[in-house]
Design an enzyme around this catalytic site. Structure first.
Site, PDB file in Angstrom:
ATOM      1  N   ARG A 221       0.485  -0.748  -0.114  1.00  0.00           N
ATOM      2  CA  ARG A 221       0.444  -0.194  -0.166  1.00  0.00           C
ATOM      3  C   ARG A 221       0.735   1.044  -0.446  1.00  0.00           C
ATOM      4  NH1 ARG A 221      -3.316  -3.539   3.249  1.00  0.00           N
ATOM      5  NH2 ARG A 221      -2.585  -3.109   4.780  1.00  0.00           N
ATOM      6  N   ASP A 308      -6.580  -6.430  -6.269  1.00  0.00           N
ATOM      7  CA  ASP A 308      -6.741  -6.977  -5.063  1.00  0.00           C
ATOM      8  C   ASP A 308      -7.596  -7.761  -4.665  1.00  0.00           C
ATOM      9  OD1 ASP A 308      -5.476  -7.658  -2.804  1.00  0.00           O
ATOM     10  OD2 ASP A 308      -5.831  -6.379  -1.714  1.00  0.00           O
ATOM     11  N   CYS A 348      -3.303 -13.769  -3.919  1.00  0.00           N
ATOM     12  CA  CYS A 348      -3.297 -13.439  -2.447  1.00  0.00           C
ATOM     13  C   CYS A 348      -3.249 -15.545  -2.429  1.00  0.00           C
ATOM     14  CB  CYS A 348      -4.054 -12.988  -1.625  1.00  0.00           C
ATOM     15  SG  CYS A 348      -5.855 -13.462  -1.837  1.00  0.00           S
TER      16      CYS A 348
END
Length: 407
Positions: A221, A308, A348
């Protein structure tokens, strides 16, 4: 307290000849189909010795025959006794590692197998600990681990006012365990205020996803900030707004943040107000797979697009469909980036390997007729250490590209 008598080894797990490749290469797991026999009496959750077919010592861990991962190693030291002294040593190492590598105001303090405490996750949000226990053996030590960890943190100047347990992951069922969430000790306000990268958040440790907040993207981030000043930014799968708020703090001209969860969207809007960004960051509740094509039809373009997504696959069996999903969102995402703009994209999922994810992004570039110039490749924050012998500890892949039109 844990004592030698409480945890004396009563059984020996013998591995089949030619098996045990995971633990022999430095990993922590013995699978059910690798075991030849178990000598001695035991209850699931007990400490056992693991030996090779010829009696060679391989490690000490806890057993659970309900799980395909039947033994999880705690130590490779033949003389190790799993007692208070052992646990204090492990936890002290966890804290001292974080002191050297990350901002500890909010961070992951224990990351399971990668911290040699398999099945255990402990996150620190300001002065609150959130615990996730995912294996029967470590669950037996949970309360003592928490007390020891609080003592260690207090000695280093970190006061902990409360502990909340989020052992509500479905994987516990594979261990024959019930799902549980609730306070350990006295109750407290579960909306916890934290500051990360200069951004303020309210973390809902009781109702947020997993332990309440995704700490693993902390420095990713931070990394996108330098591209966001005076930029129009699209943040997809924003969750509670973390990338969007970092873009706003960095001076973005506008930020459109999208998530399908009404709870997450409301939290993101609240976090935007907390940072004085309500006029800059617009958060909408919508399925990203609907939003991206709609924005393309409307002719919208952005200086920065951030993708994301949640894990599209949690098993090897669904990798093929997950690859299609990553290709789809990256194809449309690239088309929404202005010529010379920035795409930040990640996966992820442990099962989506770096090679598979890279192939999906490359396929998206070809389909969208874009050329990619890689700026950075990043992984998870170092408070989620990657243990080279434990592939499951390496799960986050994060690219930052410049996206160029074909000319």
């Amino acid at each position: 307290m844990c004592s030698k008598n409480d945890n004396r080894v009563k059984a020996v797990v013998r591995v089949k000849k030619g098996e045990g490749r995971t633990i022999k290469s430095g990993g922590a797991w013995v699978f059910d189909n690798e075991i030849d026999k178990i000598d001695g009496e035991f209850e699931n959750g007990d400490i056992v010795i693991v030996e090779d077919f010829d009696g060679y010592y391989l490690g000490t861990g806890f057993i659970n025959t309900n799980s395909k991962i039947t033994v999880r190693l705690l130590s490779r030291n033949k003389d190790a006794v799993i007692d208070d002294e052992f646990l204090r040593m492990r936890l002290t190492a966890c804290v001292e590692y974080r002191e050297k590598t990350v901002d500890m105001s909010s961070c992951r303090l224990v990351f399971g197998e990668a911290d040699f405490l398999p099945g255990l996750v402990i996150d620190k949000f300001s002065d609150v600990l959130v615990v996730q226990s995912l294996a029967l053996g470590i669950d037996r030590f949970k309360l003592r681990i928490i007390e020891l960890l609080k003592e260690i943190l207090h000695a280093k100047g970190f006061k902990i006012r409360g502990v909340y347990e989020r052992s509500d992951a479905k994987v516990r069922k594979q261990e024959g365990m019930e799902l549980f969430s609730g306070f350990i000790g006295e109750a407290f306000d579960t909306n916890v205020h934290i500051v990360e990268n200069g951004v303020k958040y309210i973390v809902d440790v009781a109702n947020g996803q997993k332990t309440g907040f995704f700490l693993d993207q902390k420095y990713n981030r931070e990394a996108i900030k330098k591209f966001c000043k005076d930029a129009d930014v699209l943040d997809c799968f924003t969750h509670t707004g973390s990338f969007a708020l970092n873009a706003g703090i960095a001076g973005a001209r506008s930020v459109l943040a999208v998530d399908a969860s009404e709870l997450a969207v409301e939290q993101a809007r609240e976090n935007a107000r907390l940072n004085g960004l309500e006029d800059t960051v617009e958060v909408i509740c919508e399925d990203v797979f609907d939003t991206l094509p709609r924005l393309e039809r409307e002719g919208k373009k952005f200086d920065v697009v951030i993708l994301d997504p949640p894990a599209f696959t949690k098993s090897r069996n669904s990798v093929k469909n997950a690859t299609k999903g990553y290709t789809e969102i990256n194809t449309t995402g690239m088309r929404l980036v202005k010529d010379g703009g920035i795409l930040a994209t990640c996966s992820c999922s442990h099962f989506m390997t770096p090679e598979l994810f890279t192939e999906a992004v490359a396929r998206a570039a070809k389909k969208s007729h874009k050329r990619l110039r890689q700026i950075e490749y990043r992984t998870q924050s170092s408070d989620h250490p990657i243990l080279w012998a434990a592939d499951e500890s390496y799960y986050l892949k994060f690219y930052i590209f410049q996206v160029c039109d074909e000319k």
